[in-house]
Design a protein around this motif. Structure first.
Motif, PDB file in Angstrom:
ATOM      1  N   GLN A 130       0.835  -1.199   0.000  1.00 24.73           N
ATOM      2  CA  GLN A 130       0.000   0.000   0.000  1.00 24.73           C
ATOM      3  C   GLN A 130       0.874   1.255   0.000  1.00 24.73           C
ATOM      4  O   GLN A 130       0.574   2.229  -0.694  1.00 24.73           O
ATOM      5  CB  GLN A 130      -0.940   0.000   1.202  1.00 24.73           C
ATOM      6  CG  GLN A 130      -1.942   1.139   1.178  1.00 24.73           C
ATOM      7  CD  GLN A 130      -3.059   0.949   2.182  1.00 24.73           C
ATOM      8  OE1 GLN A 130      -3.230  -0.128   2.754  1.00 24.73           O
ATOM      9  NE2 GLN A 130      -3.840   1.984   2.386  1.00 24.73           N
ATOM     10  N   ARG A 175       2.208   1.854  -3.581  1.00 27.70           N
ATOM     11  CA  ARG A 175       1.173   2.404  -4.469  1.00 27.70           C
ATOM     12  C   ARG A 175       0.894   3.868  -4.131  1.00 27.70           C
ATOM     13  O   ARG A 175       0.780   4.710  -5.020  1.00 27.70           O
ATOM     14  CB  ARG A 175      -0.109   1.585  -4.366  1.00 27.70           C
ATOM     15  CG  ARG A 175      -0.001   0.207  -5.003  1.00 27.70           C
ATOM     16  CD  ARG A 175      -1.232  -0.637  -4.690  1.00 27.70           C
ATOM     17  NE  ARG A 175      -2.457   0.049  -5.046  1.00 27.70           N
ATOM     18  CZ  ARG A 175      -3.227  -0.279  -6.075  1.00 27.70           C
ATOM     19  NH1 ARG A 175      -2.903  -1.296  -6.826  1.00 27.70           N
ATOM     20  NH2 ARG A 175      -4.324   0.393  -6.328  1.00 27.70           N
ATOM     21  N   ALA A 176       0.770   4.166  -2.845  1.00 22.73           N
ATOM     22  CA  ALA A 176       0.462   5.532  -2.424  1.00 22.73           C
ATOM     23  C   ALA A 176       1.601   6.483  -2.780  1.00 22.73           C
ATOM     24  O   ALA A 176       1.368   7.595  -3.277  1.00 22.73           O
ATOM     25  CB  ALA A 176       0.192   5.562  -0.918  1.00 22.73           C
ATOM     26  N   GLU A 189       1.564   7.301  -6.482  1.00 24.29           N
ATOM     27  CA  GLU A 189       0.505   8.250  -6.833  1.00 24.29           C
ATOM     28  C   GLU A 189       0.872   9.662  -6.376  1.00 24.29           C
ATOM     29  O   GLU A 189       0.637  10.637  -7.094  1.00 24.29           O
ATOM     30  CB  GLU A 189      -0.831   7.817  -6.231  1.00 24.29           C
ATOM     31  CG  GLU A 189      -1.395   6.559  -6.844  1.00 24.29           C
ATOM     32  CD  GLU A 189      -1.621   6.681  -8.340  1.00 24.29           C
ATOM     33  OE1 GLU A 189      -2.121   7.725  -8.804  1.00 24.29           O
ATOM     34  OE2 GLU A 189      -1.286   5.714  -9.063  1.00 24.29           O
ATOM     35  N   ILE A 208      -6.011  15.324  -0.237  1.00 21.07           N
ATOM     36  CA  ILE A 208      -6.063  13.962  -0.765  1.00 21.07           C
ATOM     37  C   ILE A 208      -5.539  13.008   0.302  1.00 21.07           C
ATOM     38  O   ILE A 208      -4.498  13.266   0.914  1.00 21.07           O
ATOM     39  CB  ILE A 208      -5.210  13.842  -2.047  1.00 21.07           C
ATOM     40  CG1 ILE A 208      -5.755  14.776  -3.122  1.00 21.07           C
ATOM     41  CG2 ILE A 208      -5.149  12.397  -2.531  1.00 21.07           C
ATOM     42  CD1 ILE A 208      -4.842  14.935  -4.324  1.00 21.07           C
ATOM     43  N   ASP A 209      -6.242  11.919   0.522  1.00 19.08           N
ATOM     44  CA  ASP A 209      -5.782  10.886   1.453  1.00 19.08           C
ATOM     45  C   ASP A 209      -4.941   9.899   0.655  1.00 19.08           C
ATOM     46  O   ASP A 209      -5.459   8.963   0.056  1.00 19.08           O
ATOM     47  CB  ASP A 209      -6.973  10.190   2.104  1.00 19.08           C
ATOM     48  CG  ASP A 209      -6.567   9.173   3.155  1.00 19.08           C
ATOM     49  OD1 ASP A 209      -5.384   8.720   3.152  1.00 19.08           O
ATOM     50  OD2 ASP A 209      -7.416   8.808   3.975  1.00 19.08           O
ATOM     51  N   TRP A 210      -3.633  10.132   0.629  1.00 23.46           N
ATOM     52  CA  TRP A 210      -2.730   9.318  -0.189  1.00 23.46           C
ATOM     53  C   TRP A 210      -2.694   7.884   0.293  1.00 23.46           C
ATOM     54  O   TRP A 210      -2.590   6.961  -0.520  1.00 23.46           O
ATOM     55  CB  TRP A 210      -1.339   9.936  -0.224  1.00 23.46           C
ATOM     56  CG  TRP A 210      -1.385  11.257  -0.909  1.00 23.46           C
ATOM     57  CD1 TRP A 210      -1.330  12.494  -0.325  1.00 23.46           C
ATOM     58  CD2 TRP A 210      -1.557  11.487  -2.306  1.00 23.46           C
ATOM     59  NE1 TRP A 210      -1.478  13.461  -1.285  1.00 23.46           N
ATOM     60  CE2 TRP A 210      -1.607  12.876  -2.510  1.00 23.46           C
ATOM     61  CE3 TRP A 210      -1.689  10.654  -3.409  1.00 23.46           C
ATOM     62  CZ2 TRP A 210      -1.764  13.447  -3.773  1.00 23.46           C
ATOM     63  CZ3 TRP A 210      -1.856  11.217  -4.661  1.00 23.46           C
ATOM     64  CH2 TRP A 210      -1.889  12.602  -4.828  1.00 23.46           C
ATOM     65  N   ASP A 220      -5.095   6.134   1.679  1.00 24.07           N
ATOM     66  CA  ASP A 220      -6.307   5.490   1.189  1.00 24.07           C
ATOM     67  C   ASP A 220      -6.243   5.265  -0.316  1.00 24.07           C
ATOM     68  O   ASP A 220      -6.676   4.233  -0.818  1.00 24.07           O
ATOM     69  CB  ASP A 220      -7.529   6.342   1.552  1.00 24.07           C
ATOM     70  CG  ASP A 220      -8.829   5.638   1.259  1.00 24.07           C
ATOM     71  OD1 ASP A 220      -8.995   4.487   1.692  1.00 24.07           O
ATOM     72  OD2 ASP A 220      -9.670   6.246   0.583  1.00 24.07           O
ATOM     73  N   LEU A 221      -5.672   6.214  -1.027  1.00 25.93           N
ATOM     74  CA  LEU A 221      -5.543   6.083  -2.476  1.00 25.93           C
ATOM     75  C   LEU A 221      -4.661   4.895  -2.860  1.00 25.93           C
ATOM     76  O   LEU A 221      -4.855   4.288  -3.903  1.00 25.93           O
ATOM     77  CB  LEU A 221      -4.971   7.379  -3.064  1.00 25.93           C
ATOM     78  CG  LEU A 221      -5.062   7.544  -4.555  1.00 25.93           C
ATOM     79  CD1 LEU A 221      -6.511   7.572  -5.011  1.00 25.93           C
ATOM     80  CD2 LEU A 221      -4.373   8.828  -4.969  1.00 25.93           C
ATOM     81  N   GLY A 222      -3.711   4.533  -2.000  1.00 25.62           N
ATOM     82  CA  GLY A 222      -2.824   3.422  -2.274  1.00 25.62           C
ATOM     83  C   GLY A 222      -3.386   2.065  -1.876  1.00 25.62           C
ATOM     84  O   GLY A 222      -2.754   1.032  -2.128  1.00 25.62           O
ATOM     85  N   ARG A 280      -7.196  -2.383  -4.601  1.00 24.81           N
ATOM     86  CA  ARG A 280      -8.574  -2.385  -5.087  1.00 24.81           C
ATOM     87  C   ARG A 280      -9.180  -3.764  -4.878  1.00 24.81           C
ATOM     88  O   ARG A 280      -8.517  -4.782  -5.050  1.00 24.81           O
ATOM     89  CB  ARG A 280      -8.602  -2.033  -6.568  1.00 24.81           C
ATOM     90  CG  ARG A 280      -8.130  -0.626  -6.806  1.00 24.81           C
ATOM     91  CD  ARG A 280      -8.163  -0.294  -8.291  1.00 24.81           C
ATOM     92  NE  ARG A 280      -7.667   1.030  -8.509  1.00 24.81           N
ATOM     93  CZ  ARG A 280      -6.409   1.314  -8.853  1.00 24.81           C
ATOM     94  NH1 ARG A 280      -5.530   0.343  -9.011  1.00 24.81           N
ATOM     95  NH2 ARG A 280      -6.027   2.548  -9.037  1.00 24.81           N
TER      96      ARG A 280
END
Length: 93
Positions: free
Chosen positions: A52, A55-56, A59, A82-84, A86-88, A91
């Protein structure tokens, strides 16, 4: 203010933002590592945190380094944060 000065201020703002958000992401890894050492997490759980983080961080890097720095600085001033982390998150299938 000159355009050159505006660009410099935008670059400085984006750089400071990138450094601060990256430190927050690294803190998640440090916490997971500490919890692993304390026996609270197993290796697979730490691996998930590392995935995670990766990925974060990617991004975040793209956001801060691809495109017009002035637009990024504007976004930082005017848009919701932006919550990086959480974005990472992986899915779900």
């Amino acid at each position: 203010m000159s355009r050159k000065s505006d660009r410099r201020q935008a670059r400085d703002a984006v750089s400071a933002y990138h450094r601060a958000r990256l430190a927050e992401l690294v803190a998640h890894v440090a916490d997971a590592t500490d919890r692993f050492r304390a026996g609270e997490l197993d290796a697979f759980e730490v691996d998930q945190v590392l995935f995670q983080y990766s990925r974060a961080a990617k991004e975040l890097w793209k956001f801060c380094n691809v495109g017009n720095v002035g637009n990024v600085a504007f976004h930082l001033r005017e848009e919701p944060p932006i919550d990086w982390w959480d974005l990472g998150a992986p899915r779900s299938w």
